[in-house]
Design a protein around this motif. Structure first.
Motif, PDB file in Angstrom:
ATOM      1  N   ASP A  89       0.806  -1.226   0.000  1.00 11.83           N
ATOM      2  CA  ASP A  89       0.000   0.000   0.000  1.00 11.83           C
ATOM      3  C   ASP A  89       0.839   1.276   0.000  1.00 11.83           C
ATOM      4  OD1 ASP A  89      -2.413  -1.438   0.035  1.00 11.83           O
ATOM      5  OD2 ASP A  89      -2.313  -1.651   2.215  1.00 11.83           O
ATOM      6  N   SER A  90       2.038   1.212  -0.554  1.00 11.31           N
ATOM      7  CA  SER A  90       2.850   2.424  -0.669  1.00 11.31           C
ATOM      8  C   SER A  90       3.168   2.670  -2.137  1.00 11.31           C
ATOM      9  CB  SER A  90       4.150   2.294   0.126  1.00 11.31           C
ATOM     10  OG  SER A  90       5.056   1.424  -0.525  1.00 11.31           O
ATOM     11  N   ASP A  91       3.805   3.803  -2.426  1.00 12.19           N
ATOM     12  CA  ASP A  91       4.247   4.077  -3.782  1.00 12.19           C
ATOM     13  C   ASP A  91       5.751   4.331  -3.775  1.00 12.19           C
ATOM     14  OD1 ASP A  91       4.361   6.595  -2.613  1.00 12.19           O
ATOM     15  OD2 ASP A  91       2.743   7.453  -3.812  1.00 12.19           O
ATOM     16  N   TYR A  92       6.339   4.291  -4.927  1.00  9.66           N
ATOM     17  CA  TYR A  92       7.774   4.521  -5.102  1.00  9.66           C
ATOM     18  C   TYR A  92       8.601   3.562  -4.234  1.00  9.66           C
ATOM     19  CZ  TYR A  92       6.122   8.676  -7.492  1.00  9.66           C
ATOM     20  OH  TYR A  92       5.472   9.525  -8.353  1.00  9.66           O
ATOM     21  N   SER A  93       8.141   2.330  -4.162  1.00 10.52           N
ATOM     22  CA  SER A  93       8.889   1.264  -3.491  1.00 10.52           C
ATOM     23  C   SER A  93       8.910   0.056  -4.406  1.00 10.52           C
ATOM     24  CB  SER A  93       8.249   0.920  -2.146  1.00 10.52           C
ATOM     25  OG  SER A  93       6.875   0.580  -2.302  1.00 10.52           O
ATOM     26  N   SER A  94       9.791  -0.895  -4.117  1.00 10.28           N
ATOM     27  CA  SER A  94      10.061  -2.000  -5.034  1.00 10.28           C
ATOM     28  C   SER A  94       9.192  -3.216  -4.735  1.00 10.28           C
ATOM     29  CB  SER A  94      11.539  -2.405  -4.931  1.00 10.28           C
ATOM     30  OG  SER A  94      12.393  -1.324  -5.212  1.00 10.28           O
ATOM     31  N   VAL A  95       9.050  -4.054  -5.752  1.00  5.43           N
ATOM     32  CA  VAL A  95       8.443  -5.374  -5.601  1.00  5.43           C
ATOM     33  C   VAL A  95       9.525  -6.407  -5.882  1.00  5.43           C
ATOM     34  CG1 VAL A  95       6.802  -7.027  -6.536  1.00  5.43           C
ATOM     35  CG2 VAL A  95       6.100  -4.660  -6.133  1.00  5.43           C
ATOM     36  N   ASP A 133      14.184   9.021  18.304  1.00  6.36           N
ATOM     37  CA  ASP A 133      14.167  10.151  17.379  1.00  6.36           C
ATOM     38  C   ASP A 133      13.989   9.664  15.950  1.00  6.36           C
ATOM     39  OD1 ASP A 133      14.277  12.824  16.622  1.00  6.36           O
ATOM     40  OD2 ASP A 133      16.441  12.760  16.285  1.00  6.36           O
ATOM     41  N   GLU A 134      13.054   8.713  15.752  1.00  8.00           N
ATOM     42  CA  GLU A 134      12.817   8.166  14.415  1.00  8.00           C
ATOM     43  C   GLU A 134      11.999   9.151  13.578  1.00  8.00           C
ATOM     44  OE1 GLU A 134      14.065   5.321  13.024  1.00  8.00           O
ATOM     45  OE2 GLU A 134      15.273   5.358  14.862  1.00  8.00           O
ATOM     46  N   PRO A 135      12.276   9.225  12.284  1.00 10.99           N
ATOM     47  CA  PRO A 135      11.503  10.125  11.417  1.00 10.99           C
ATOM     48  C   PRO A 135      10.050   9.691  11.341  1.00 10.99           C
ATOM     49  CG  PRO A 135      12.870   8.645  10.121  1.00 10.99           C
ATOM     50  CD  PRO A 135      13.285   8.455  11.542  1.00 10.99           C
ATOM     51  N   PRO A 136       9.158  10.597  10.994  1.00 11.49           N
ATOM     52  CA  PRO A 136       7.729  10.257  10.932  1.00 11.49           C
ATOM     53  C   PRO A 136       7.420   9.305   9.787  1.00 11.49           C
ATOM     54  CG  PRO A 136       8.104  12.454  10.064  1.00 11.49           C
ATOM     55  CD  PRO A 136       9.407  12.008  10.661  1.00 11.49           C
ATOM     56  N   ILE A 137       6.286   8.649   9.897  1.00 12.34           N
ATOM     57  CA  ILE A 137       5.780   7.788   8.825  1.00 12.34           C
ATOM     58  C   ILE A 137       5.410   8.693   7.648  1.00 12.34           C
ATOM     59  CG2 ILE A 137       3.954   6.170   8.209  1.00 12.34           C
ATOM     60  CD1 ILE A 137       3.770   5.704  11.379  1.00 12.34           C
ATOM     61  N   ASN A 138       5.876   8.348   6.444  1.00  7.76           N
ATOM     62  CA  ASN A 138       5.667   9.257   5.309  1.00  7.76           C
ATOM     63  C   ASN A 138       4.782   8.685   4.210  1.00  7.76           C
ATOM     64  OD1 ASN A 138       7.391   7.611   3.608  1.00  7.76           O
ATOM     65  ND2 ASN A 138       9.154   8.549   4.625  1.00  7.76           N
ATOM     66  N   PHE A 139       3.998   7.657   4.541  1.00  4.62           N
ATOM     67  CA  PHE A 139       3.051   7.096   3.575  1.00  4.62           C
ATOM     68  C   PHE A 139       1.763   6.759   4.313  1.00  4.62           C
ATOM     69  CE2 PHE A 139       4.650   3.436   5.661  1.00  4.62           C
ATOM     70  CZ  PHE A 139       3.698   2.440   5.535  1.00  4.62           C
ATOM     71  N   ASP A 140       0.744   6.369   3.578  1.00  7.17           N
ATOM     72  CA  ASP A 140      -0.530   6.014   4.194  1.00  7.17           C
ATOM     73  C   ASP A 140      -1.090   4.762   3.521  1.00  7.17           C
ATOM     74  OD1 ASP A 140      -2.780   7.388   6.075  1.00  7.17           O
ATOM     75  OD2 ASP A 140      -3.709   6.286   4.431  1.00  7.17           O
ATOM     76  N   SER A 141      -1.510   3.801   4.336  1.00  4.84           N
ATOM     77  CA  SER A 141      -1.997   2.528   3.807  1.00  4.84           C
ATOM     78  C   SER A 141      -3.388   2.615   3.212  1.00  4.84           C
ATOM     79  CB  SER A 141      -2.004   1.478   4.924  1.00  4.84           C
ATOM     80  OG  SER A 141      -0.714   1.249   5.435  1.00  4.84           O
ATOM     81  N   TRP A 142      -4.114   3.696   3.506  1.00  5.62           N
ATOM     82  CA  TRP A 142      -5.539   3.718   3.179  1.00  5.62           C
ATOM     83  C   TRP A 142      -5.871   4.618   1.992  1.00  5.62           C
ATOM     84  CZ3 TRP A 142      -5.928  -0.262   5.928  1.00  5.62           C
ATOM     85  CH2 TRP A 142      -5.270  -0.364   7.147  1.00  5.62           C
ATOM     86  N   THR A 143      -4.904   5.412   1.565  1.00  4.11           N
ATOM     87  CA  THR A 143      -5.120   6.243   0.387  1.00  4.11           C
ATOM     88  C   THR A 143      -3.786   6.488  -0.301  1.00  4.11           C
ATOM     89  OG1 THR A 143      -5.922   8.370  -0.448  1.00  4.11           O
ATOM     90  CG2 THR A 143      -4.912   8.383   1.739  1.00  4.11           C
ATOM     91  N   SER A 144      -3.838   6.602  -1.620  1.00  3.86           N
ATOM     92  CA  SER A 144      -2.640   6.971  -2.372  1.00  3.86           C
ATOM     93  C   SER A 144      -2.572   8.464  -2.622  1.00  3.86           C
ATOM     94  CB  SER A 144      -2.618   6.227  -3.716  1.00  3.86           C
ATOM     95  OG  SER A 144      -3.774   6.538  -4.476  1.00  3.86           O
ATOM     96  N   ASP A 145      -3.584   9.179  -2.167  1.00  3.83           N
ATOM     97  CA  ASP A 145      -3.609  10.628  -2.323  1.00  3.83           C
ATOM     98  C   ASP A 145      -2.602  11.283  -1.376  1.00  3.83           C
ATOM     99  OD1 ASP A 145      -5.637  10.327  -4.149  1.00  3.83           O
ATOM    100  OD2 ASP A 145      -7.238  10.724  -2.697  1.00  3.83           O
TER     101      ASP A 145
END
Length: 862
Positions: free
Chosen positions: A102-108, A352-364
């Motif tokens: 459910d992310s974009d710009y990642s590999s399969v 001090d981990e960076p925030p989550i930068n994607f969303d599983s429920w929308t690609s918007d």
């Protein structure tokens, strides 16, 4: 804040299913108390950091750490509550074992089953590291993979492709190296699904009801003690030995006790015998009880709600109350939090981990932070490209995992053929787009990834048709393709053309049980090729005397109708290769990569020859369907050997474009010490304090932040404990419903077979080293995968067991040395009476060869 009745949760069964059942059915013995972590070995530093951190937490914060916030509660498929006071952002749990779901710009990536076919430890690690790096860059803290359950007991199993192999040794090496790679990249790996999760049918009651099956309890995998230890538990021991931070318990029951509250599996086998130091996470909605599941060994509830989007939770408020009233002892909630935070610190995660930068429920780019209730509209996707150069690795794995099963008269490799004809829908594109079917729940176009939560979104997909056409253009070859399996006249016209080399692409798909594709409810209905693939091959090969077949599949298929046709000159299994599919197969077909992969499963002549199958119909009335693993350890090649059944292609088989010679077997004893049982006792369960018994301290902090419906909180909504629980029988004596010793926190005896990560440390002693000389006798540089098999010699033992392998790169005319260490566990059997490992007195013979049925060298282990 919704909370379920504690008593209802308790009665959901902490030892066996609460449903009325036949007394002849398998049962699971209770084992209490749940072992507390000790920080042994490589966990010591992380344990110290976790202790300092957890000591600061309030009870509410500890509960928040162990309970998911609910389905669609935040951005990841699973998240626990945060601890803002200490700057701790929520843990993000995300599928999948082939890429970031459910992310974009990642590999399969290639599937686990495919990479297993490489028999290459370095590629196991490299793939794990690359996937871990991508997950980390998206803000994920726990990658839900790799997979050792299912192992592949039945070849029709829907999720076999997510795992590695029905051989426990190969799966054990693959899962260990994958875990090391993933965690070296800085996130927690989650080995799954523990345990006996070998089919999709009946794994969840609601799912089965939706398909029209009238059952009230999930399927029970009934597994005897020897089979559990020598087969299904084996790769999880490797996972624990590799330092895995998390293990996911499965949907199914094991011996009629749900896996996520099965004290025998979680407390006895996993945490005590194997010495697992990390945390046990439930599969999504696999939790069936409150306090009992905690006491039986569960540490984290996912996604937190009992059913998606209900706001009801077995834990959350109920876990807070259970600790306050003593049903769950203070040391237990401390241990749960310690295990989670130890895994967190062990892989190098910080506060001090960076925030989550994607969303599983929308690609918007913008959407609600809390998708389940549509609240807090904001930016939720930053579309961060995390792929790097991983496409090169995926292409390499895809090629080096392709198994050459047949190659008559050197039909391959191709060298600027005059005319290439490509046939079959599996060579082309999905007309809906590579991501056109949700969670890849269809079989349109080339099969580069199967369906379910183990899927991810393609950033692109190189089809075989496009890659082969590009190669043909570069070679000035003629090229045509027919991508409709049923275009009979066009197929006949092309296949009968003179001087054509025909390449036929066919497939067989499967996936997770919540999706049905063409009537296949996760598990395959049969082992034939899909879309009339067998008829397509026979039709084309009847017209073309140079027909090459490429199979993309999630396991073995039946090839008996056509594999030995003289017109079928070559057969390749290309597995589930990922986004670079077309480039990978082109590299092999044209010899840019000399194949050396080995089939990670057996290709039988008939479905029946496997001796195992899926349970497709309920067999216990409305109660839990019963899947009896009566074949014991004899699955795949072990079963074929036992029944003297000749396969089409045996486990470990694979050809090359060159040839190899085996010679000079040398077996050396390592003079290891004796095996001694672990003795002694543990320390007391640690209690870290910071605990208030005043219920007013646990009320929802009105005015501090907004209450969100369906979100799972640890707070109470009243100081009346009975009212807060919503349980009419709240307050009854815990001793009336808890098993004996469930809450004991005093020192416990060490198990004889335990004592270290992966079990008794002496099991991992090297007893022998086996060497052999492998010579490339052919005209081409290439790779070879010599394999070590051992006969344990006993009347109830498999004929041989894989116990070593190595992928060697050897230039033409050169030689290399194959080396394999034989560990004590490799030649041991499980004693059900002593509950320990032993080496029998039967002679132990070592065999070295290129497959499980071709042994060139042999020698005795003295």
């Amino acid at each position: 804040m919704h909370s379920l009745a504690t008593a209802v949760a308790v009665l959901a069964a902490c030892v066996t299913s609460a449903t009325a059942r036949n007394d002849s059915l398998a049962t699971s013995d209770p084992f209490y108390p749940t072992p507390w972590m000790t920080g042994q070995g490589e966990w010591s530093d992380a344990y110290a950091k976790a202790t300092d951190f957890v000591r600061q937490l309030t009870l509410l914060e500890k509960v928040n750490l162990t309970t998911g916030v609910g389905w669609e509660g935040e951005q990841c498929v699973g998240q626990v509550g945060s601890i803002p006071r200490l700057g701790f952002r929520s843990l993000c749990m995300q599928d999948s074992p082939v890429g970031i779901r459910d992310s974009d710009y990642s590999s399969v990536f290639s599937s686990g089953q495919s990479v297993a076919a490489t028999f290459d430890r370095q590629l196991f690690y490299a793939r794990g590291y690359a996937m871990g790096a991508e997950h980390k860059a998206k803000g994920v803290t726990v990658q839900l993979g790799p997979v050792a359950g299912p192992m592949g007991r039945a070849p029709e199993g829907g999720r076999n492709w997510e795992g590695f192999s029905p051989d426990p040794y190969l799966t054990g090496i693959a899962i260990a190296e994958t875990i090391k790679g993933t965690q070296d990249a800085g996130i927690i790996a989650c080995a799954k699904h523990f345990i006996g999760n070998e089919q999709e049918h009946f794994r969840q009651v609601g799912e089965a009801n939706g398909f029209g099956y009238d059952i009230t309890e999930a399927l029970s995998s009934n597994i005897d003690d020897v089979t559990m230890h020598e087969l299904y538990l084996w790769p999880f021991a490797d996972a624990v030995r590799a330092g895995v931070g998390s293990i996911m318990c499965s949907y199914n029951q094991v011996n009629n006790s749900y896996a996520c509250q099965n004290s025998k599996m979680l407390n006895n086998l996993l945490k005590d015998e194997l010495g697992f130091q990390g945390f046990v996470m439930s599969d999504w909605q696999a939790q069936h009880a409150g306090a009992p599941s905690a006491l039986a060994g569960l540490d984290m509830a996912m996604p937190g709600d009992t059913l998606f989007n209900t706001g009801d939770s077995f834990w959350g408020t109920n876990l807070t109350l259970a600790v306050l009233n003593g049903t769950v002892p203070e040391w237990k909630i401390d241990d749960m939090a310690l295990r989670i935070m130890s895994a967190y610190f062990k892989v190098g995660l910080t506060l001090d981990e960076p925030p989550i930068n994607f969303d599983s429920w929308t690609s918007d780019t913008y959407g609600p932070l809390h998708a389940g209730v549509g609240l807090d509209y904001q930016q939720v996707n930053w579309h961060v490209d995390v792929r790097g150069d991983h496409g090169d690795l995926i292409r390499e794995i895809g090629a080096r995992s392709t198994v050459l099963l047949k190659n008559t008269n050197n039909a391959l490799p191709l060298s600027k053929p005059k005319f290439i004809g490509v046939f079959g829908g599996d060579a082309g594109s999905n007309i809906l787009g590579p991501n056109g079917c949700s969670d890849r729940g269809c079989d349109n176009g080339t099969l580069a990834m199967a369906w379910g939560s183990g899927s991810a979104n393609f950033p692109y997909l190189i089809t075989p048709d496009s890659a082969l056409q590009s190669q043909a253009i570069a070679d000035h070859s003629r090229y045509e393709s027919v991508l409709d399996n049923y275009a009979d006249s066009q197929i006949e016209a092309l296949a009968s053309a003179p001087e054509i080399t025909a390449i036929v692409f066919v497939n067989a798909d499967s996936g997770e049980g919540y999706i049905s594709v063409d009537g296949n409810e996760g598990d395959r209905n049969n082992l034939t090729l899909w879309h009339s693939g067998d008829a397509l091959i026979k039709n084309i090969s009847s017209m073309c005397n140079n027909t090459i077949v490429v199979i993309h599949s999630t396991g073995p298929t039946l090839v008996s109708e056509w594999y030995d046709s003289p017109n079928v000159t070559a057969i390749l299994w290309a597995g589930i290769p990922g986004q670079e599919s077309g480039n990978s197969i082109t590299d092999v077909l044209y010899g840019k990569v000399n194949p050396a992969a080995r089939t990670p499963f057996t290709w039988g002549k008939t479905r029946e020859s496997y001796g195992t199958d899926i349970l497709y119909e309920p067999n216990n009335g409305k109660g839990a369907p019963q899947s009896d693993f009566t074949e014991g350890v004899f699955i795949d090649y072990r079963g074929f050997d036992k029944s003297n059944s000749t396969p089409v292609y045996e486990f470990g088989y694979g050809l090359s474009y060159t040839t190899f010679n085996y010679s000079n077997l040398v077996i050396k004893s390592a003079n290891a010490g004796n095996y001694t049982a672990s003795v002694g006792k543990t320390a007391f369960a640690p209690v870290l304090g910071n605990f208030s018994t005043n219920l007013a301290d646990y009320l929802f902090p009105n005015g501090s932040f907004r209450y969100i419906s369906e979100y799972i909180y640890p707070y109470l909504n009243t100081t009346d404990a009975k009212a807060a629980s919503g349980d009419p029988s709240y307050g009854q004596n815990a001793s009336e419903f808890l098993p004996p010793h469930a809450t004991d926190g005093f020192p416990q005896p060490l198990l004889a077979a335990g004592g270290g990560p992966g079990g008794n440390p002496a099991l991992w002693d090297v007893l022998y080293t086996v060497n052999a000389t492998i010579t490339n006798t052919g005209p081409l540089d290439g790779e070879e995968v010599p394999q070590l098999y051992i006969s344990l010699g006993g009347p109830n033992d498999p004929k041989v067991l894989l116990r070593g392998f190595e992928r060697l790169s050897i230039d033409a005319g050169e030689s290399a040395t194959f080396t394999a260490d034989v560990l004590r566990r490799d030649i041991s059997n499980w004693d059900t009476v002593a509950q320990n490992w032993f080496i029998s007195s039967y002679p132990k013979i070592a065999y070295v060869g290129p497959s499980s049925r071709k042994f060139v060298l042999s020698g005795t282990l003295q």
